[in-house]
Structures are given as C-alpha cells and as structure tokens.
Scaffold this motif. Structure first.
Motif, PDB file in Angstrom:
ATOM      1  N   GLY A 146       0.688  -1.125   0.061  1.00  0.00           N
ATOM      2  CA  GLY A 146       0.041   0.254  -0.175  1.00  0.00           C
ATOM      3  C   GLY A 146       0.791   1.295  -0.109  1.00  0.00           C
ATOM      4  N   GLY A 147       1.709   1.241   0.685  1.00  0.00           N
ATOM      5  CA  GLY A 147       2.745   2.536   0.736  1.00  0.00           C
ATOM      6  C   GLY A 147       3.481   2.707  -0.637  1.00  0.00           C
ATOM      7  N   VAL A 148       4.071   1.376  -1.157  1.00  0.00           N
ATOM      8  CA  VAL A 148       4.414   1.923  -2.626  1.00  0.00           C
ATOM      9  C   VAL A 148       3.729   2.219  -3.517  1.00  0.00           C
ATOM     10  CG1 VAL A 148       6.204   0.668  -4.240  1.00  0.00           C
ATOM     11  CG2 VAL A 148       6.436   0.317  -1.851  1.00  0.00           C
ATOM     12  N   GLY A 149       2.474   1.578  -3.334  1.00  0.00           N
ATOM     13  CA  GLY A 149       1.326   1.769  -4.317  1.00  0.00           C
ATOM     14  C   GLY A 149       0.809   3.521  -4.268  1.00  0.00           C
ATOM     15  N   SER A 150       1.011   3.940  -2.978  1.00  0.00           N
ATOM     16  CA  SER A 150       0.277   5.486  -3.012  1.00  0.00           C
ATOM     17  C   SER A 150       1.317   6.439  -3.350  1.00  0.00           C
ATOM     18  CB  SER A 150       0.228   5.738  -1.425  1.00  0.00           C
ATOM     19  OG  SER A 150       1.155   5.483  -0.685  1.00  0.00           O
ATOM     20  N   VAL A 151       2.745   5.995  -3.288  1.00  0.00           N
ATOM     21  CA  VAL A 151       3.793   6.792  -3.815  1.00  0.00           C
ATOM     22  C   VAL A 151       3.777   6.897  -5.424  1.00  0.00           C
ATOM     23  CG1 VAL A 151       6.280   7.196  -3.692  1.00  0.00           C
ATOM     24  CG2 VAL A 151       4.911   6.732  -1.622  1.00  0.00           C
ATOM     25  N   ALA A 152       3.756   5.603  -5.816  1.00  0.00           N
ATOM     26  CA  ALA A 152       3.877   5.204  -7.508  1.00  0.00           C
ATOM     27  C   ALA A 152       2.805   5.882  -8.283  1.00  0.00           C
ATOM     28  CB  ALA A 152       4.173   3.856  -7.626  1.00  0.00           C
ATOM     29  N   ILE A 153       1.592   5.629  -7.572  1.00  0.00           N
ATOM     30  CA  ILE A 153       0.204   6.220  -8.512  1.00  0.00           C
ATOM     31  C   ILE A 153       0.188   7.881  -8.620  1.00  0.00           C
ATOM     32  CG2 ILE A 153      -2.363   6.278  -8.203  1.00  0.00           C
ATOM     33  CD1 ILE A 153      -2.023   3.719  -6.823  1.00  0.00           C
ATOM     34  N   PRO A 154       0.045   8.292  -9.768  1.00  0.00           N
ATOM     35  CA  PRO A 154      -0.289   9.838  -9.886  1.00  0.00           C
ATOM     36  C   PRO A 154      -1.215  10.283  -9.213  1.00  0.00           C
ATOM     37  CG  PRO A 154       0.097   8.456 -12.115  1.00  0.00           C
ATOM     38  CD  PRO A 154      -0.156   7.730 -11.021  1.00  0.00           C
ATOM     39  N   ASP A 155      -1.015  11.809  -8.928  1.00  0.00           N
ATOM     40  CA  ASP A 155      -2.217  12.222  -7.744  1.00  0.00           C
ATOM     41  C   ASP A 155      -3.490  12.419  -8.402  1.00  0.00           C
ATOM     42  OD1 ASP A 155      -0.297  12.760  -6.035  1.00  0.00           O
ATOM     43  OD2 ASP A 155       0.182  14.546  -6.869  1.00  0.00           O
ATOM     44  N   ALA A 156      -3.593  12.288  -9.837  1.00  0.00           N
ATOM     45  CA  ALA A 156      -4.860  12.355 -10.500  1.00  0.00           C
ATOM     46  C   ALA A 156      -5.844  11.166 -10.492  1.00  0.00           C
ATOM     47  CB  ALA A 156      -4.761  12.625 -12.076  1.00  0.00           C
ATOM     48  N   HIS A 157      -5.136  10.132 -10.053  1.00  0.00           N
ATOM     49  CA  HIS A 157      -5.955   8.827 -10.023  1.00  0.00           C
ATOM     50  C   HIS A 157      -6.527   8.798  -8.533  1.00  0.00           C
ATOM     51  CE1 HIS A 157      -3.612   8.404 -13.802  1.00  0.00           C
ATOM     52  NE2 HIS A 157      -4.507   7.748 -14.144  1.00  0.00           N
ATOM     53  N   VAL A 158      -7.560   9.051  -8.030  1.00  0.00           N
ATOM     54  CA  VAL A 158      -8.095   9.110  -7.022  1.00  0.00           C
ATOM     55  C   VAL A 158      -8.411   7.876  -6.521  1.00  0.00           C
ATOM     56  CG1 VAL A 158      -9.815  10.052  -5.258  1.00  0.00           C
ATOM     57  CG2 VAL A 158      -8.722  11.545  -7.313  1.00  0.00           C
ATOM     58  N   ARG A 159      -8.951   7.008  -7.460  1.00  0.00           N
ATOM     59  CA  ARG A 159      -9.401   5.723  -7.109  1.00  0.00           C
ATOM     60  C   ARG A 159      -8.409   4.959  -6.716  1.00  0.00           C
ATOM     61  NH1 ARG A 159     -13.974   4.831 -11.923  1.00  0.00           N
ATOM     62  NH2 ARG A 159     -15.450   6.235 -11.077  1.00  0.00           N
ATOM     63  N   PHE A 160      -7.453   5.016  -7.480  1.00  0.00           N
ATOM     64  CA  PHE A 160      -6.125   4.228  -7.070  1.00  0.00           C
ATOM     65  C   PHE A 160      -5.464   4.557  -5.866  1.00  0.00           C
ATOM     66  CE2 PHE A 160      -6.339   3.654 -11.761  1.00  0.00           C
ATOM     67  CZ  PHE A 160      -6.389   2.445 -11.911  1.00  0.00           C
ATOM     68  N   ASP A 161      -5.389   5.727  -5.659  1.00  0.00           N
ATOM     69  CA  ASP A 161      -4.961   6.405  -4.369  1.00  0.00           C
ATOM     70  C   ASP A 161      -5.786   5.773  -3.203  1.00  0.00           C
ATOM     71  OD1 ASP A 161      -2.976   7.764  -5.240  1.00  0.00           O
ATOM     72  OD2 ASP A 161      -4.144   9.642  -5.223  1.00  0.00           O
ATOM     73  N   LEU A 162      -7.121   5.732  -3.300  1.00  0.00           N
ATOM     74  CA  LEU A 162      -8.193   4.909  -2.387  1.00  0.00           C
ATOM     75  C   LEU A 162      -7.847   3.617  -2.196  1.00  0.00           C
ATOM     76  CD1 LEU A 162     -10.667   5.438  -0.621  1.00  0.00           C
ATOM     77  CD2 LEU A 162     -11.948   4.814  -2.446  1.00  0.00           C
ATOM     78  N   ALA A 163      -7.444   2.987  -3.391  1.00  0.00           N
ATOM     79  CA  ALA A 163      -7.245   1.397  -2.926  1.00  0.00           C
ATOM     80  C   ALA A 163      -6.226   1.199  -2.306  1.00  0.00           C
ATOM     81  CB  ALA A 163      -7.089   0.801  -4.580  1.00  0.00           C
ATOM     82  N   ALA A 164      -5.052   2.114  -2.638  1.00  0.00           N
ATOM     83  CA  ALA A 164      -3.563   1.780  -1.904  1.00  0.00           C
ATOM     84  C   ALA A 164      -3.855   2.101  -0.404  1.00  0.00           C
ATOM     85  CB  ALA A 164      -2.673   2.905  -2.756  1.00  0.00           C
ATOM     86  N   ALA A 165      -4.653   3.147  -0.148  1.00  0.00           N
ATOM     87  CA  ALA A 165      -4.782   3.736   1.220  1.00  0.00           C
ATOM     88  C   ALA A 165      -5.680   2.602   1.990  1.00  0.00           C
ATOM     89  CB  ALA A 165      -5.600   4.912   1.422  1.00  0.00           C
ATOM     90  N   VAL A 166      -6.572   1.704   1.186  1.00  0.00           N
ATOM     91  CA  VAL A 166      -7.242   0.524   1.853  1.00  0.00           C
ATOM     92  C   VAL A 166      -6.312  -0.382   2.215  1.00  0.00           C
ATOM     93  CG1 VAL A 166      -9.103  -1.177   1.452  1.00  0.00           C
ATOM     94  CG2 VAL A 166      -9.667   1.185   1.085  1.00  0.00           C
ATOM     95  N   VAL A 167      -5.300  -0.737   1.330  1.00  0.00           N
ATOM     96  CA  VAL A 167      -4.540  -1.660   1.601  1.00  0.00           C
ATOM     97  C   VAL A 167      -3.456  -1.472   2.654  1.00  0.00           C
ATOM     98  CG1 VAL A 167      -2.593  -3.182   0.450  1.00  0.00           C
ATOM     99  CG2 VAL A 167      -4.779  -2.604  -0.860  1.00  0.00           C
ATOM    100  N   PHE A 168      -3.051  -0.196   2.856  1.00  0.00           N
ATOM    101  CA  PHE A 168      -2.286   0.323   3.735  1.00  0.00           C
ATOM    102  C   PHE A 168      -3.103   0.126   5.125  1.00  0.00           C
ATOM    103  CE2 PHE A 168       0.095   3.360   6.307  1.00  0.00           C
ATOM    104  CZ  PHE A 168       1.398   2.770   6.079  1.00  0.00           C
ATOM    105  N   GLY A 169      -4.223   0.485   5.216  1.00  0.00           N
ATOM    106  CA  GLY A 169      -4.883   0.449   6.355  1.00  0.00           C
ATOM    107  C   GLY A 169      -5.151  -0.939   6.794  1.00  0.00           C
ATOM    108  N   VAL A 170      -5.340  -1.912   5.940  1.00  0.00           N
ATOM    109  CA  VAL A 170      -5.661  -3.233   6.418  1.00  0.00           C
ATOM    110  C   VAL A 170      -4.236  -3.727   7.023  1.00  0.00           C
ATOM    111  CG1 VAL A 170      -5.895  -5.821   5.515  1.00  0.00           C
ATOM    112  CG2 VAL A 170      -7.377  -3.799   4.646  1.00  0.00           C
ATOM    113  N   GLY A 171      -3.305  -3.344   6.236  1.00  0.00           N
ATOM    114  CA  GLY A 171      -1.823  -3.883   6.812  1.00  0.00           C
ATOM    115  C   GLY A 171      -1.608  -3.517   8.012  1.00  0.00           C
ATOM    116  N   SER A 172      -1.884  -1.935   8.324  1.00  0.00           N
ATOM    117  CA  SER A 172      -1.842  -1.105   9.658  1.00  0.00           C
ATOM    118  C   SER A 172      -2.232  -1.874  10.873  1.00  0.00           C
ATOM    119  CB  SER A 172      -1.969   0.293   9.316  1.00  0.00           C
ATOM    120  OG  SER A 172      -1.337   0.851   8.592  1.00  0.00           O
ATOM    121  N   ALA A 173      -3.609  -2.191  10.643  1.00  0.00           N
ATOM    122  CA  ALA A 173      -4.467  -2.828  11.571  1.00  0.00           C
ATOM    123  C   ALA A 173      -3.697  -4.217  11.893  1.00  0.00           C
ATOM    124  CB  ALA A 173      -5.855  -3.200  11.132  1.00  0.00           C
TER     125      ALA A 173
END
Length: 355
Positions: A68-95
């Motif tokens: 999730g962390g690498v995905g959020s950094v690699a995804i461009p800012d314009a793609h909000v949906r991909f940022d959301l998916a990366a944040a969800v993956v990062f949240g699952v891992g953090s929990a």
C-alpha cells in the motif's frame, strides 16, 4: 449525511484517509473476532502455520503495508480511485501490524497476556489520531499559522515557529509527567498541553522521580489523584479492552495443550525413574541372597553395603589365580643343566663289585 460526507470528505480531498480509517477499523474488528474464535477452539478457525512454524498476522500486515505504501507513492495524484485502493490496503496492513504491537515491542508472544494490552493501546492511539485528521484537525494548528504568504519564499513565519516550539516543549513536559493520552491528543488540541504541563505529574512518571520528594505536598496530591481519578479510569479502559480483545487472564488452547504435554512428559519421567529404582533394589537383594560374593571394605557406609565394582573384579581375579596356581605348579618340570644328577644312595654301586 451524504451531502456532509461529500463536502467534508470528498471535496476536501480526504477520501483516501477515510478509506484508510474504515479499512483499519474493519480489519481490527475482524481480526479480533477471528483470534477469539481460534482461542475458543471453534471449528474452521485455526492459526496459519507452515509446518511447525506459527505465522503471526503481523507478517501479512507488513507485506500489505509495503504494498500500500509503495502503491500510494507510485500512483499519480490524478488517479483518486487508485489512491483510495492503496490507502485501503495500507489500512488493512496497519491494523494487522498494530494488533500485534506488543509482540514487536517485547519480541515475545505476549498476545494473550497482560502485556498484550499494549497492542490495544496502540490501536486506540492510531484511531484517535486518524479520526482527528479526518475531522480536519491538524497537529499544532498549522492551517492557521503556516507559511508566510507575503514573503513568497515559502519560509515559516516567526509567529508559527514560536507557536510550534512552544507546543513541542509543552508536549515533552506533558509526556514526561506520564500523561500519554493528554500529550498525544494535545498535539491536535494545544489547550490540553497547557493543562497537562501545569497539573501535577503522575507518581510513577520520570518528572515525579526527578522533581518531587516523597514527603512533598505535590507528591501526596499526585498519589491522592491517582487513587481517586486515575484508577477508576484505568479500570474502565481495561473493561473496554477486554470487551474488544477478550480477557487476558484466560489460558489459550495452545498453552493448555503445551502444559498438558509437559505434565505427561514429567509423569513418564517419574514412572521411568521409579522403575529404575525398583530394578536397582531387586538387583541388590539378589546379590545379598547369593553367597560367595565378598564385600568391599567400608561398604557399610554405602547404601545397603553394596560392594564396589572394582572390589568385585579384584575378588574374582584372586579366586581365579588361586585356582590356577596349583595346576601350574603340578605341570612344571625340572630344568636340565647339562650335568647328570647323582643317583640316589640305593642305586649307587657298592665297593668291590664290578659293574
């Protein structure tokens, strides 16, 4: 509600943060329910193992956080949906990681012990900080005192620098006084830092050990406040922790099985030891009943006069030599020196007779 969500979350650009927050809460609840079912030995709920190795869910959490962390950094800012998916993956891992924070802290499997409550505290802190950020409350109020727009150089304004330094000093004092929650939440609500820095420290805090004497009024006031206010709050927090994460004083099935196996091994060792002692007593009784076996001197001081092994060997050797010696003497022949021996007097020739 939908309009408020669109205004406060979507339009404010906090949709990925909301995805992280929701994924964190859902994953933590599902994980705790799963481990409690495993602890209750419910069918279809088992630990993940690879052979004899138990794989903790913190391993999966680290992998998901990395993805999730690498995905959020690699995804461009314009793609909000991909940022959301990366944040969800990062949240699952953090929990998954924070649920076993105590295991990482103590480097030991303390999940179902009292030390395991540190994991629940870490989850509470993460939820509180994320919730405040989601509400638009930023640390040290930087949205009000940010860069100096008039300078155009992007440097910090002197007012904000002084405000930031003062809040950091108050936060350090509050944490040294043992008020963890006040110090952490005070980063977002600076007024709490002022209250925490002014009030007396907790009795076991570093500030109390450095600044308070055992007979001082401030120390006695801190002890009274600890008994009247702090302890009821701690009992309430423990009740909430046990309601969410389960009681920590119950023995899990794995530990019960290990204790049962250890007790069975100890019982087998006791039985084997008793059998060896019984066999040794029977052998000593048999040696006593058998005549002709001499005892070694000083045997009375040992258990039941048991002769030493070396004494038995020497006695047997002496008996063998005494039996073999007459036979050897009877078989011995006289030596011949090359001269004829004189015949006995009866066989000598008499004088005057011819041979």
């Amino acid at each position: 509600m939908i309009e408020m969500f669109g205004e406060r979350i979507v339009e404010a650009g906090r949709l990925p943060l909301f995805g992280f927050f929701a994924a964190f809460i859902i994953t933590f609840v599902v994980t705790r329910v799963n481990v409690r079912l495993i602890r209750s030995n419910v069918r279809w709920f088992r630990n993940v193992t690879a052979g004899d190795v138990h794989i903790h869910h913190v391993v999966f959490g680290v992998v998901l956080m990395l993805v999730g962390g690498v995905g959020s950094v690699a995804i461009p800012d314009a793609h909000v949906r991909f940022d959301l998916a990366a944040a969800v993956v990062f949240g699952v891992g953090s929990a998954l990681v924070l649920d076993e924070f105590a295991l990482i802290l103590h480097l030991s499997d303390v999940y179902w012990t009292e030390k395991g409550r540190a994991s629940v505290d870490a989850v509470f802190v993460a939820l509180a900080v994320t919730g405040l950020l989601l509400l638009g409350i930023h640390p040290f109020g930087y949205e009000n005192f940010w860069f100096d727009s008039g300078s155009g150089s992007g440097s910090l304004s002197p007012l904000y620098a002084a405000f930031l330094f003062g809040n950091l000093v108050l936060a350090v004092i509050t944490l040294l006084k043992g008020k963890i929650w006040t110090g952490l939440i005070g980063l977002f609500l600076p007024a709490l830092l002022i209250v925490g820095a002014i009030r007396v420290a907790r009795p076991a805090s570093p500030w109390s050990r450095w600044r308070y004497d055992a007979d001082s009024r401030r120390y006695q006031r801190a002890v009274r406040r600890e008994k009247k206010v702090r302890r009821p709050l701690i009992r309430g927090k423990i009740w909430v922790q046990e309601f969410i994460a389960g009681r920590h004083d119950l023995i899990p099935p794995e530990l019960m099985q290990r204790r049962a196996d250890a007790a069975e091994r100890a019982r087998r060792r006791r039985v084997a030891r008793a059998r060896r002692k019984a066999a040794a007593r029977a052998a000593r009784a048999a040696r006593k009943a058998t005549p002709g076996i001499p005892r070694a001197p000083g045997g009375e001081g040992r258990s039941e006069g048991r002769p030493r092994h070396g004494a038995l060997v020497r006695a047997r050797n002496r008996g063998t030599v005494s039996r073999m010696r007459p036979r050897a003497q009877s078989r011995r022949r006289p030596r011949h020196t090359g001269q004829e021996e004189d015949p006995p007097p009866s066989e000598r020739p008499r004088a005057g007779t011819s041979g």
